[in-house]
Write an enzyme that holds these catalytic residues in place. Structure first.
Site, short mmCIF file in Angstrom:
data_model
loop_
_atom_site.label_atom_id
_atom_site.label_comp_id
_atom_site.label_asym_id
_atom_site.label_seq_id
_atom_site.Cartn_x
_atom_site.Cartn_y
_atom_site.Cartn_z
N TYR A 134 1.91 6.94 -5.09
CA TYR A 134 1.23 5.46 -5.13
C TYR A 134 1.80 5.18 -6.68
O TYR A 134 1.62 5.54 -7.70
CB TYR A 134 -0.14 5.67 -5.21
CG TYR A 134 -0.90 4.29 -5.30
CD1 TYR A 134 -0.02 3.12 -5.45
CD2 TYR A 134 -2.12 4.35 -5.52
CE1 TYR A 134 -0.85 1.81 -5.49
CE2 TYR A 134 -2.82 2.96 -5.80
CZ TYR A 134 -2.28 1.64 -5.75
OH TYR A 134 -2.87 0.85 -5.59
N LYS A 163 3.72 4.33 -1.72
CA LYS A 163 3.11 3.07 -1.52
C LYS A 163 3.80 2.33 -3.00
O LYS A 163 3.66 2.88 -3.75
CB LYS A 163 1.92 2.97 -1.62
CG LYS A 163 0.98 1.54 -1.78
CD LYS A 163 -0.36 1.69 -1.92
CE LYS A 163 -0.97 0.27 -2.26
NZ LYS A 163 -2.31 0.33 -2.42
N VAL A 204 0.44 -1.04 2.90
CA VAL A 204 -1.08 -0.74 2.57
C VAL A 204 -1.67 -1.97 1.76
O VAL A 204 -1.02 -2.56 0.77
CB VAL A 204 -0.88 0.43 1.46
CG1 VAL A 204 -2.19 0.82 1.17
CG2 VAL A 204 -0.35 1.67 2.23
#
Length: 295
Positions: A134, A163, A204
């Protein structure tokens, strides 16, 4: 496991006593799955993970897994300041039924590339679950460049996705070029069309907590190369989506959920509820979509 498609970053509802409202959470998740989403993320930024105890985080993941009922994969956010803490959260998530984990670089410390690699390697090897890196410089204080992300993906076996939440859509094709085997997902709502059309395999998203069907529609149009209908959906989503890249994203999306018949509810300190002016701004954004949303 693949990380792909529309993956709501699920909020955590609280009851009047301030405790996690598992029944409301499960109802929200069932609505998302019925709307056609492809996965779910629990205990991330949108889920107010930093305000949850370890026991609450485990309970939230378990509730999301119950409601998903095997229909879509559940990923748990396990971000922490040390490998040991993240490994403990990952073990709890696996026990609760999560199929993957999502992890920021170490919180509270801007490590160099060697330290970041050691951190991710330790968690990936101990957790034994597919891992989504992330990259959110605003949340973690560390900005991982495409070259570093590609390096980590090539050297850490279970690190299979990223992400990307830097806000720079140019990084998506850069990561794909350097590491074509990584699943690259858009991590910001107000550049989702750009990211999907640049090659991201998923999104996401916080706006899918409010408008899941519209997000799925946007994804399907982009995947099919249908740009005109994709732009039409995106124009309607953008006023709401722009709240995602702000410090009060949780407050805005929880209030929007309440407005469309889902359960957003209150937030935990240090967050405070929206002001009247902020609610008016949110109302204007929702008006663009109101006729399409579940009431």
């Amino acid at each position: 496991m693949r990380f792909e498609g529309i993956i709501p970053a699920v909020t955590t509802p609280f009851d009047r006593a301030g405790d996690v409202d598992a029944a409301a959470l499960e109802a929200n998740v069932r609505a998302y799955v019925e709307a056609g989403v492809h996965g779910l993320v629990a205990t991330g930024t949108m889920g107010e993970a930093a305000s949850l105890t370890r026991e609450e985080r485990r309970a939230v993941v378990a509730a999301v897994v119950r409601a998903a009922d095997g229909r879509v994969p559940v990923t748990a956010g396990v971000s922490a300041g040390t490998p040991a803490a993240a490994i403990g959260l990952a073990a709890d998530a696996a026990e609760a039924g999560a199929e993957g984990i999502m992890l920021l670089p170490p919180l509270g410390y801007r490590g160099d590339e060697r330290e970041i690699e050691a951190f991710y390697r330790a968690v990936a090897e101990a957790a034994g679950l597919p891992l989504m890196l992330y990259n959110n410089p605003e949340a973690s204080g560390t900005d991982m460049a495409p070259a570093l992300i590609a390096h980590l993906g090539q050297r850490i076996e279970r690190l299979i996705a990223v992400k990307e939440c830097s806000g720079d859509v140019r990084r998506i094709p850069a990561i794909l070029h350097a590491a074509p085997d990584l699943d690259v997902l858009v991590g910001g709502d107000d550049w989702a069309l750009e990211g999907l059309c640049a090659g991201a395999c998923g999104w996401v998203t916080g706006v899918a907590d409010v408008a899941p069907r519209q997000c799925v529609e946007l994804y399907e149009h982009c995947r099919a190369g249908e740009l005109e209908p994709a732009r039409a959906v995106y124009r309607r989503l953008l006023p709401l989506a722009r709240f995602d890249m702000t410090p009060k994203l949780v407050q805005y999306f929880k209030a929007a959920m309440d407005a469309v018949g889902l359960v957003g509810g209150s937030v935990r300190p240090p967050r405070l509820e929206l002001t009247d002016a902020e609610r008016a701004e949110l109302g204007a954004a929702l008006a663009v979509l109101r006729e399409e949303l579940v009431a």
